[in-house]
Design an enzyme around this catalytic site. Structure first.
Site, PDB file in Angstrom:
ATOM      1  N   SER A  15       0.673  -1.382  -0.046  1.00 54.83           N
ATOM      2  CA  SER A  15      -0.148   0.071   0.162  1.00 54.83           C
ATOM      3  C   SER A  15       0.909   1.313   0.034  1.00 54.83           C
ATOM      4  O   SER A  15       0.655   2.394  -0.522  1.00 54.83           O
ATOM      5  CB  SER A  15      -1.096  -0.104   1.265  1.00 54.83           C
ATOM      6  OG  SER A  15      -0.451   0.168   2.571  1.00 54.83           O
ATOM      7  N   HIS A 111       8.617   3.589   8.453  1.00 52.05           N
ATOM      8  CA  HIS A 111       8.375   2.692   9.714  1.00 52.05           C
ATOM      9  C   HIS A 111       7.238   3.385  10.588  1.00 52.05           C
ATOM     10  O   HIS A 111       7.064   4.310  10.636  1.00 52.05           O
ATOM     11  CB  HIS A 111       9.621   2.849  10.606  1.00 52.05           C
ATOM     12  CG  HIS A 111       9.686   2.220  11.908  1.00 52.05           C
ATOM     13  ND1 HIS A 111       9.917   0.795  11.872  1.00 52.05           N
ATOM     14  CD2 HIS A 111       9.471   2.633  13.189  1.00 52.05           C
ATOM     15  CE1 HIS A 111       9.772   0.413  13.289  1.00 52.05           C
ATOM     16  NE2 HIS A 111       9.411   1.509  13.916  1.00 52.05           N
TER      17      HIS A 111
HETATM   18  C1  GRF Z   1       3.955  -0.506   6.921  1.00 50.40           C
HETATM   19  O1  GRF Z   1       3.251  -0.248   7.823  1.00 50.40           O
HETATM   20  C2  GRF Z   1       5.371   0.154   6.766  1.00 50.40           C
HETATM   21  O2  GRF Z   1       5.313   1.195   7.726  1.00 50.40           O
HETATM   22  C3  GRF Z   1       6.116  -1.015   7.586  1.00 50.40           C
HETATM   23  O3  GRF Z   1       5.530  -2.337   6.669  1.00 50.40           O
HETATM   24  C4  GRF Z   1       4.252  -1.851   6.400  1.00 50.40           C
HETATM   25  C5  GRF Z   1       4.256  -2.079   4.911  1.00 50.40           C
HETATM   26  O4  GRF Z   1       2.777  -1.882   4.521  1.00 50.40           O
HETATM   27  N1  GRF Z   1       7.356  -0.823   7.299  1.00 50.40           N
HETATM   28  P1  GRF Z   1       2.313  -1.924   3.038  1.00 50.40           P
HETATM   29  O5  GRF Z   1       3.129  -3.287   2.300  1.00 50.40           O
HETATM   30  O6  GRF Z   1       3.145  -0.782   2.385  1.00 50.40           O
HETATM   31  O7  GRF Z   1       0.996  -1.870   2.932  1.00 50.40           O
END
Ligand code: GRF
Length: 213
Positions: A15, A111
């Site tokens: 996402s 993060h």
């Molecule tokens: C997000 O919450 C990001 O902060 C963390 O992993 C998650 C990834 O989500 N590092 P997506 O795959 O981008 O939906």
């Protein structure tokens, strides 16, 4: 205007990748995504990249005897594609110090906490357990130490009464989707060098109190 050529590393739903793809769809945005690499073959993020017409590649960590060799394969693919900057977006492998050194100042990560609080995994559970009223997300430069590189931008969101991990995660994720394109835009515009430069607080509106609903 030459746009910064970005490679995105993912492992899952993508996402955040989508938010970057959407930002890059605007020709005025100073970066373009030229390659998406996943270490997981059926990561949904690969579909998102294909939908956007972006080249994809699967490099599975399982195909390499060591982390160093896995990282070298990723590095070689990125360089072959002429990538100038790397964005980690839910990439669930630890990168070696050698790989990180090769992209110093040119690799970002997102993060889901207000670093330096709540490094590592399960950040929303950590925030709830700590009882903080303000949580959020951080885009930072990647260094060899996990979740410890110079901060480029942060977005804060409130922790609301009755929040569970899922509700808090969803609120933070909405902020992530605003923050990552903003931070990449700063980097591409030369405004996010190794020194922390921008801290952005963009809390979503609080829910109205029950009597006002
Ligand atoms: C997000 O919450 C990001 O902060 C963390 O992993 C998650 C990834 O989500 N590092 P997506 O795959 O981008 O939906």
């Amino acid at each position: 205007m030459a746009r910064l050529k970005v490679g995105v590393l993912i492992s899952g739903r993508g996402s955040n990748l989508q938010s970057l793809l959407d930002a890059c769809a605007d020709p005025a945005f100073p970066a373009e995504i030229a390659l998406v690499i996943s270490n997981i073959a059926d990561a949904y993020g690969l579909e998102r990249a294909k939908q956007a017409g972006v080249e994809t590649c699967v490099i599975s960590h399982k195909d390499f005897p060591s982390r160093a060799e896995f990282d070298q394969a990723i590095d070689a693919r990125l360089r072959q594609a002429g990538i100038e900057t790397v964005c980690l977006a839910g990439f669930m492998r630890l990168l070696t110090a050698e790989f990180v050194a090769g992209w110093k100042g040119r690799m970002l990560n997102i993060h889901p906490s207000l670093l330096p609080n709540f490094k590592g995994m399960h950040t929303h559970a950590q925030a709830l357990a700590a009882g903080v009223k303000l949580h959020g997300c951080t885009v930072h430069h990647v260094t060899a130490e996990l979740d410890a590189g110079p901060i480029v931008a942060q977005a804060a969101v409130p922790v609301l009464e009755g929040d569970d991990e899922e509700a808090l995660a969803a609120r933070v994720l909405r902020a992530e989707h605003q923050l990552y394109p903003l931070a990449l835009g700063l980097l591409a515009g030369g405004k996010a060098a190794q020194d922390p430069l921008a801290v952005i607080f963009s809390p979503p509106p609080l829910s109205p109190p029950p009597e006002a609903r």
